[in-house]
Write an enzyme that holds these catalytic residues in place. Structure first.
Site, PDB file in Angstrom:
ATOM      1  N   CYS A 106       0.775  -1.256  -0.129  1.00 33.34           N
ATOM      2  CA  CYS A 106       0.226   0.038   0.072  1.00 33.34           C
ATOM      3  C   CYS A 106       0.838   1.337   0.122  1.00 33.34           C
ATOM      4  O   CYS A 106       0.172   2.454   0.047  1.00 33.34           O
ATOM      5  CB  CYS A 106      -0.880  -0.034   1.040  1.00 33.34           C
ATOM      6  SG  CYS A 106      -2.100  -1.432   1.068  1.00 33.34           S
ATOM      7  N   LYS A 115      -8.869   8.314   3.743  1.00 32.22           N
ATOM      8  CA  LYS A 115      -9.385   7.188   3.646  1.00 32.22           C
ATOM      9  C   LYS A 115     -10.782   7.061   4.435  1.00 32.22           C
ATOM     10  O   LYS A 115     -11.572   5.952   4.047  1.00 32.22           O
ATOM     11  CB  LYS A 115      -8.639   6.180   4.262  1.00 32.22           C
ATOM     12  CG  LYS A 115      -7.131   5.981   3.346  1.00 32.22           C
ATOM     13  CD  LYS A 115      -6.183   4.776   3.917  1.00 32.22           C
ATOM     14  CE  LYS A 115      -4.794   4.825   2.955  1.00 32.22           C
ATOM     15  NZ  LYS A 115      -3.866   5.779   3.199  1.00 32.22           N
ATOM     16  N   HIS A 153      -9.653   2.394   1.851  1.00 30.47           N
ATOM     17  CA  HIS A 153      -8.371   2.049   1.366  1.00 30.47           C
ATOM     18  C   HIS A 153      -8.075   1.804   0.055  1.00 30.47           C
ATOM     19  O   HIS A 153      -8.309   0.740  -0.634  1.00 30.47           O
ATOM     20  CB  HIS A 153      -7.845   1.077   2.250  1.00 30.47           C
ATOM     21  CG  HIS A 153      -6.341   0.923   2.184  1.00 30.47           C
ATOM     22  ND1 HIS A 153      -5.559   1.817   1.694  1.00 30.47           N
ATOM     23  CD2 HIS A 153      -5.135   0.097   2.849  1.00 30.47           C
ATOM     24  CE1 HIS A 153      -4.239   1.579   1.698  1.00 30.47           C
ATOM     25  NE2 HIS A 153      -3.972   0.395   2.557  1.00 30.47           N
ATOM     26  N   HIS A 212      -1.908   7.927   6.620  1.00 32.32           N
ATOM     27  CA  HIS A 212      -1.948   6.688   6.047  1.00 32.32           C
ATOM     28  C   HIS A 212      -3.384   6.046   6.758  1.00 32.32           C
ATOM     29  O   HIS A 212      -4.025   5.456   5.839  1.00 32.32           O
ATOM     30  CB  HIS A 212      -0.649   5.889   6.162  1.00 32.32           C
ATOM     31  CG  HIS A 212      -1.142   4.258   5.693  1.00 32.32           C
ATOM     32  ND1 HIS A 212      -1.219   4.329   4.240  1.00 32.32           N
ATOM     33  CD2 HIS A 212      -1.348   3.194   6.172  1.00 32.32           C
ATOM     34  CE1 HIS A 212      -1.337   3.030   4.150  1.00 32.32           C
ATOM     35  NE2 HIS A 212      -1.542   2.254   5.255  1.00 32.32           N
ATOM     36  N   PHE A 248       2.007   3.376   4.350  1.00 33.18           N
ATOM     37  CA  PHE A 248       2.702   2.328   4.871  1.00 33.18           C
ATOM     38  C   PHE A 248       2.130   1.040   4.269  1.00 33.18           C
ATOM     39  O   PHE A 248       0.821   1.024   4.244  1.00 33.18           O
ATOM     40  CB  PHE A 248       2.570   2.261   6.316  1.00 33.18           C
ATOM     41  CG  PHE A 248       3.038   3.997   6.817  1.00 33.18           C
ATOM     42  CD1 PHE A 248       4.404   4.484   6.488  1.00 33.18           C
ATOM     43  CD2 PHE A 248       2.226   4.547   8.016  1.00 33.18           C
ATOM     44  CE1 PHE A 248       4.363   5.596   7.094  1.00 33.18           C
ATOM     45  CE2 PHE A 248       2.618   5.662   8.264  1.00 33.18           C
ATOM     46  CZ  PHE A 248       3.680   6.347   8.117  1.00 33.18           C
ATOM     47  N   PHE A 271       1.869  -3.526   3.940  1.00 33.45           N
ATOM     48  CA  PHE A 271       2.267  -4.918   4.521  1.00 33.45           C
ATOM     49  C   PHE A 271       3.637  -5.265   4.078  1.00 33.45           C
ATOM     50  O   PHE A 271       4.237  -4.795   3.105  1.00 33.45           O
ATOM     51  CB  PHE A 271       1.237  -5.982   3.841  1.00 33.45           C
ATOM     52  CG  PHE A 271       0.062  -6.160   4.715  1.00 33.45           C
ATOM     53  CD1 PHE A 271      -0.122  -5.609   5.999  1.00 33.45           C
ATOM     54  CD2 PHE A 271      -0.765  -7.101   4.192  1.00 33.45           C
ATOM     55  CE1 PHE A 271      -1.271  -6.075   6.507  1.00 33.45           C
ATOM     56  CE2 PHE A 271      -2.002  -7.249   4.805  1.00 33.45           C
ATOM     57  CZ  PHE A 271      -2.306  -6.785   5.985  1.00 33.45           C
TER      58      PHE A 271
END
Length: 399
Positions: A154, A321, A326, A291, A383, A385
Site C-alpha cells: 500500500c 481514507k 483504502h 495513512h 505504509f 504490508f
C-alpha cells in the site's frame, strides 16, 4: 494530475467531495454472495473506453489499467502534453499497482472447464502481468523513457512518485508519468477479507471507515487510479507549463519485523527522512495526510509515530481514507492528488467519522471537520504490508 476514484472521476468533482466530506463507500451485495464477511467497498465508476481506444488495446487492458489510462489522459491534458509531444520527446512511466486477480481467475475458470490453453486468448496474458499498467500506458502514449512497475503493497503509489523524483534529480529524465492503480472487483480482495481486516459496519456504509476513532473495526477496500506528470523545473518553465506544486522530499524505510506488523519507529523514520530531504522541520508542516486505514493496529502505530513528531505542533491531520476507504496500491498517489487539491483551494479535508479518540489519537490535531486554511507544505504518509514505508513532502511553488 488526473484522478479516477470513488470520490469522482475528475478533479473538480473530487475536490468538491473532499471539501464536503462526502464518502464514496457503499455496499456491494455480490461480495456477500461470493462469500465475503463484508460487502463494503469504494464504488468506482467503470470507464467507457469504446471510442477512446481501439478494441485491440482494450482487450489487453486490465481493470486497474483502464482506471490508469483515464487518470493519465487527464494528467497529460492538464500538463499540456499532446500526442505530438509524446512522439517527439522522451517521457518515462513509473506506476504502483497490485497483481490483477480478475484475469487470473478467469483463466483458471476457462482451464477448469475447457482444459485447453488455446481458449485463454492473448488479452489475458497482458492483463495478468504485474506490469500491466506501465506496459499498456507505454504502448498507448508512446512513452520511451524509464518504464517499470512498483509493487510495494500500500506504499506503491507513493514510492512511484519518490522514484520518479529521484530519476529527475539525477538528470536521467526530464519528465516521468507517475501514479498508482488498483482494481476493485471482488476477486481481488478475498484474501484480505479472510484476515478479518475489513469493517463489517454494513448498516451505514458511509460511516464504516473511521480512521483514528476508538470504535474503528477495519478498513474498506477501494481503488481506481491517480496519475501525476513529474517534470524538471527548468524544463517545465522552458515550455511554459502550469506548475501545480513542488515534490520537495521523499523518505522511506522498512520495519524489519513481522510481515503484517506496523511500526512507529519505521513510520517515524520515513517521515523524518522526507522532511530532511525537503529541508523542512515539524513546525513547517501545515497538514499531514495520514495513512490511517481504520484498522486497530495500523492507526495506533501511526498515531504513536505522529505523536512523537507532531504532538504540540500546529500541523492539522486527517485521513482521506475516511471517505475513500483504502485505495491500496493506488493510495499513495491518489492522496498526493487529494493533497494538491486541498493546497490549491486552501482547505483541509475532514477525517469524517472521527467521534471518539483513543489514548493515542487524542494527542493529535485531527481535523474532524473541513478547515479552511492556507496550505504551503504538506506531508503524506503511505505504509504497507511487509513493513514498507514511504513519505512525501509537497510544497506550494513560490516563484
Amino acid at each position: 494530475m488526473g484522478i479516477w476514484s470513488c470520490l469522482g472521476t475528475d478533479k473538480a468533482s473530487v475536490k468538491e467531495s473532499l471539501y464536503q466530506g462526502r464518502s464514496g463507500i457503499g455496499l456491494e451485495p455480490e461480495r456477500l454472495e461470493y462469500g465475503y464477511r463484508s460487502g463494503l467497498t469504494g464504488i468506482v465508476e467503470k470507464p467507457k473506453l469504446k471510442g477512446l481506444l481501439d478494441r485491440r488495446i482494450r482487450v489487453g487492458l486490465a481493470e486497474e489499467g483502464e482506471y490508469a489510462y483515464m487518470a493519465a489522459r487527464q494528467a497529460f491534458e492538464q500538463a499540456g502534453i499532446d500526442d505530438d509531444y509524446l512522439l517527439n520527446n522522451e517521457v518515462g512511466v513509473i506506476f504502483g499497482n497490485d497483481s490483477s486477480s480478475k484475469p487470473v481467475m478467469e483463466c483458471k475458470q476457462i482451464m477448469d472447464e475447457k482444459h485447453d490453453t488455446a481458449m485463454l486468448g492473448s488479452g489475458n496474458i497482458f492483463q495478468s502481468m504485474n506490469s500491466t499498467v506501465t506496459m499498456n500506458l507505454n504502448t498507448i502514449f508512446h512513452l520511451r523513457g524509464i518504464n517499470f512497475t512498483v509493487s510495494a503493497a500500500c506504499a506503491s503509489g507513493s514510492h512511484s512518485i519518490g522514484l520518479g523524483m529521484m530519476m529527475i534529480r539525477q538528470g536521467l529524465q526530464d519528465m516521468v508519468l507517475c501514479g498508482g492503480a488498483q482494481e476493485t472487483n471482488y476477486y481481488s480482495m478475498a484474501s484480505f477479507d479472510a484476515l478479518s481486516a475489513f469493517s463489517v459496519r454494513m448498516d451505514e456504509p458511509t460511516k464504516a471507515s473511521r480512521p483514528f476513532d476508538r470504535n474503528r473495526d477495519g478498513l474498506i477496500p477501494s481503488g481506481g487510479a491517480a496519475a501525476l506528470v513529474l517534470e524538471d523545473y527548468d524544463h517545465a518553465m522552458a515550455r511554459g507549463a502550469k506548475i501545480l506544486c513542488e515534490v520537495a522530499g521523499y523518505g522511506f524505510s522498512s520495519n524489519g519485523g513481522g510481515i503484517s506488523q506496523p511500526s512507529d519507529d519505521g513510520s517515524l523514520m520515513a517521515m523524518s527522512r522526507a522532511m530532511k530531504d525537503a529541508g523542512v522541520g515539524v513546525s513547517d508542516i501545515d497538514y499531514i495526510n495520514a495513512h490511517a486505514t481504520s484498522t486497530h493496529q495500523g492507526d495506533m502505530y501511526e498515531a504513536m509515530a505522529l505523536g512523537r513528531l507532531f504532538q504540540g505542533q500546529r500541523a492539522l491531520i486527517s485521513s482521506t481514507k475516511s471517505m475513500t476507504g483504502h485505495e491500496c496500491w493506488m493510495a499513495g498517489a491518489s492522496e498526493i492528488v487529494y493533497s494538491i487539491l486541498m493546497m490549491q483551494h486552501n482547505f483541509v479535508a475532514p477525517n469524517i467519522n472521527f467521534e471518539e479518540p483513543d489514548e493515542y489519537s487524542e494527542k493529535l490535531n485531527i481535523a474532524a471537520k473541513t478547515v479552511e486554511t492556507e496550505l504551503n507544505t504538506i506531508l503524506s504518509n503511505s505504509f504497507g504490508f511487509g513493513g514498507t514505508n514511504s513519505a512525501l513532502v509537497i510544497k506550494k511553488l513560490r516563484k
